[in-house]
Write a protein that holds these residues in place. Structure first.
Motif, short mmCIF file in Angstrom:
data_model
loop_
_atom_site.label_atom_id
_atom_site.label_comp_id
_atom_site.label_asym_id
_atom_site.label_seq_id
_atom_site.Cartn_x
_atom_site.Cartn_y
_atom_site.Cartn_z
N PHE A 60 0.80 -1.22 0.00
CA PHE A 60 0.00 0.00 0.00
C PHE A 60 0.83 1.27 0.00
CE2 PHE A 60 -2.50 -3.31 2.13
CZ PHE A 60 -3.51 -3.41 1.19
N GLY A 61 2.09 1.19 0.38
CA GLY A 61 2.96 2.36 0.38
C GLY A 61 2.50 3.43 1.34
N GLN A 62 3.05 4.61 1.18
CA GLN A 62 2.68 5.74 2.03
C GLN A 62 1.39 6.36 1.51
OE1 GLN A 62 4.11 6.72 4.77
NE2 GLN A 62 5.77 5.24 4.67
N GLU A 63 0.56 6.80 2.45
CA GLU A 63 -0.69 7.46 2.07
C GLU A 63 -0.39 8.85 1.55
OE1 GLU A 63 -4.71 9.10 4.18
OE2 GLU A 63 -3.74 7.35 5.01
N LYS A 64 -0.95 9.19 0.43
CA LYS A 64 -0.73 10.50 -0.17
C LYS A 64 -1.90 11.39 0.21
CE LYS A 64 1.91 8.53 -3.84
NZ LYS A 64 1.74 7.61 -4.89
N THR A 65 -1.60 12.49 0.89
CA THR A 65 -2.66 13.36 1.38
C THR A 65 -2.89 14.57 0.48
OG1 THR A 65 -1.10 14.52 2.79
CG2 THR A 65 -2.30 12.69 3.78
N GLY A 66 -2.07 14.80 -0.52
CA GLY A 66 -2.21 15.96 -1.39
C GLY A 66 -3.56 16.07 -2.06
N PRO A 67 -3.93 15.13 -2.92
CA PRO A 67 -5.22 15.22 -3.61
C PRO A 67 -6.40 15.20 -2.64
CG PRO A 67 -3.82 13.61 -4.67
CD PRO A 67 -3.14 14.02 -3.41
N ARG A 71 -9.42 17.98 -2.55
CA ARG A 71 -10.82 17.56 -2.70
C ARG A 71 -11.66 18.07 -1.53
NH1 ARG A 71 -10.33 11.57 -3.33
NH2 ARG A 71 -8.46 11.79 -4.51
N GLU A 72 -11.10 17.97 -0.34
CA GLU A 72 -11.81 18.43 0.85
C GLU A 72 -12.09 19.93 0.76
OE1 GLU A 72 -10.99 18.80 5.60
OE2 GLU A 72 -10.10 17.12 4.51
N ARG A 76 -15.78 21.83 0.51
CA ARG A 76 -16.14 22.88 1.47
C ARG A 76 -16.61 24.14 0.75
NH1 ARG A 76 -12.08 22.73 6.66
NH2 ARG A 76 -12.53 20.58 7.22
N TRP A 77 -15.91 24.51 -0.33
CA TRP A 77 -16.33 25.65 -1.11
C TRP A 77 -17.70 25.42 -1.75
CZ3 TRP A 77 -15.05 30.51 -1.21
CH2 TRP A 77 -13.81 30.90 -0.75
N VAL A 78 -17.92 24.22 -2.26
CA VAL A 78 -19.23 23.90 -2.86
C VAL A 78 -20.32 24.02 -1.80
CG1 VAL A 78 -20.61 22.03 -3.85
CG2 VAL A 78 -18.30 22.45 -4.70
#
Length: 95
Positions: A60-67, A71-72, A76-78
């Motif tokens: 699974f490797g490292q979790e990527k939090t960028g995208p 998205r979050e 929130r803007w929507v």
């Protein structure tokens, strides 16, 4: 030769009619209803040297939090825009 129904000659558990193997020990016609001759291959169980943490890291490797963060922020803007439109609609309908 053993034929179900009856007690398994290998482990003594009850084998129902029409069964091709004992539910408890796995003995069957091919193994001669003897548990010591039964073959348990293909279980794919890990051996004693298996390192679960290393496996998870490799798979699974490292979790990527960028995208995920972008998205979050987008949702929130929507939500803020939808809420603003609803409030404006309520205010406009009140006058």
């Amino acid at each position: 030769m053993f034929r179900p129904p009856g007690q398994c000659p290998a482990c003594g558990e009850w084998v129902p009619r029409g069964a091709v193997a004992c539910d408890d020990c796995g003995a069957c016609d091919r193994s001669g209803w003897k548990s010591e001759r039964a073959v348990y291959d293909g279980l794919d169980l890990p051996d004693e040297d298996f390192d679960y943490n290393e496996f998870v890291e490799r798979e699974f490797g490292q979790e990527k939090t960028g995208p995920r963060v972008s998205r979050e922020i987008f949702w929130r803007w929507v939500a803020a825009i939808v809420l603003a439109v609803m409030i404006l609609g309520y205010i406009m309908s009140a006058f």
